[in-house]
Scaffold this active site. Structure first.
Site, PDB file in Angstrom:
ATOM      1  N   TYR A   1      35.124  37.481 -33.284  1.00 45.73           N
ATOM      2  CA  TYR A   1      36.138  38.379 -32.737  1.00 45.73           C
ATOM      3  C   TYR A   1      37.349  38.415 -33.672  1.00 45.73           C
ATOM      4  CZ  TYR A   1      33.704  38.297 -28.178  1.00 45.73           C
ATOM      5  OH  TYR A   1      32.782  38.428 -27.166  1.00 45.73           O
TER       6      TYR A   1
ATOM      7  N   LYS B   1      27.782  38.058 -31.997  1.00 46.76           N
ATOM      8  CA  LYS B   1      28.229  38.819 -30.826  1.00 46.76           C
ATOM      9  C   LYS B   1      29.499  39.539 -31.242  1.00 46.76           C
ATOM     10  CE  LYS B   1      29.050  37.479 -25.971  1.00 46.76           C
ATOM     11  NZ  LYS B   1      30.378  37.887 -25.686  1.00 46.76           N
TER      12      LYS B   1
END
Ligand code: FBP
Length: 259
Positions: A137, A168
């Protein structure tokens, strides 16, 4: 990653938000109970569930393959994000984990700490024969827009370069730009991150169609499922898209911000 896949695709249920965000804004009477989430994981056809060790130890029932999240930070902390290890690979394996997860805030002034820790847990996980999954992220003062295609594809690429078995990442807002992120991830499997609850089911499902159309392996989702009034209904729609490819070729009309 095979243990988390069905016909090569995966649908992971994430439940680490109590740590990351606190037990207030994300939660209600039902979803504050970990048993509620584990029930959704089973009945909703999820191929994996993501828990911190404290919940895994006390609630996990072995019915859906487990990913133990190895690092975390509270939502109370200010400044450049840093999430450090709170559980070892060994403990995760003893709890029954078939994979481990770790968040890297790429672009943070503290990214070096997380990149180094991930390098260690990656080696340990592989020695145990289990995959290491990176939540990459981009975040911190240097990152203006964490959903910008060039930032998301950078996150995907770092996932590949640090050896993540799966990465992810946030959705870029449209399928065409997400394709480049999937390409950048190479052999690292790409899971789209769910994000805050979307305004409508259709807007969320459109993001998932866009990600699958772009070649993603699947979805790692939390709030859009367990905050839903009918979690099993949205899970059924997700299964149809992810495992059956329902309507993924349908052009996504308008980019939808993930919030
Ligand atoms: P959601 O689908 O609820 O967004 O969960 C995915 C996830 O990566 C969780 O694992 C994590 O707790 C959360 O998002 C992090 O949210 P934020 O982007 O607000 O830090």
């Amino acid at each position: 990653m095979d243990v988390f896949l069905r016909n090569g695709k995966g649908m992971l249920l994430a439940y680490d938000q109590g740590f990351e965000h606190g037990p207030s804004k994300d939660f209600n009477e039902k979803n504050i109970d970990p048993n509620y989430i584990l029930d959704i994981a089973i009945k909703g056809g999820f191929t994996g569930v993501v828990l911190h060790k404290g919940i895994a130890e006390r609630y996990y029932n072995g019915k859906v393959p487990l990913i133990v999240k190895l690092n975390g930070k509270s939502g109370l902390v200010q400044g450049e994000p840093l999430s450090t290890q709170v559980c070892s690979v060994e403990t995760a394996v003893n709890l029954g984990a078939k994979g481990v997860g770790y968040t890297i805030y790429l672009g943070s002034a503290n990214e070096n700490v997380m990149l180094e820790e991930f390098g260690q847990i990656h080696d340990e996980a592989h020695n145990e024969g289990i995959p290491a999954i990176a939540w990459v992220y981009p975040r911190g003062g240097a990152v203006k827009n964490d959903e910008a295609p060039e930032i998301v594809s950078y996150a995907a690429r770092v996932g590949l370069e640090i050896g993540a078995d799966a990465v992810k990442i946030k959705y870029t807002g449209d399928s065409e730009t997400f394709k480049w992120a999937v390409k950048a991830a190479g052999v690292s499997k790409v899971f789209m991150s769910g994000g805050p609850k979307a305004p409508t089911d259709e807007s969320f499902l459109d993001q998932v169609r866009g990600a699958m159309n772009a070649g993603a392996t699947g979805l790692a989702v939390g709030r859009n499922v367990w905050q839903h009034e009918e979690p099993l209904k949205i899970a059924a729609s997700l299964q149809d898209i992810i495992f059956n490819g329902r309507d993924i070729a349908k052009p996504v009309q308008s980019p939808v911000a993930t919030g």
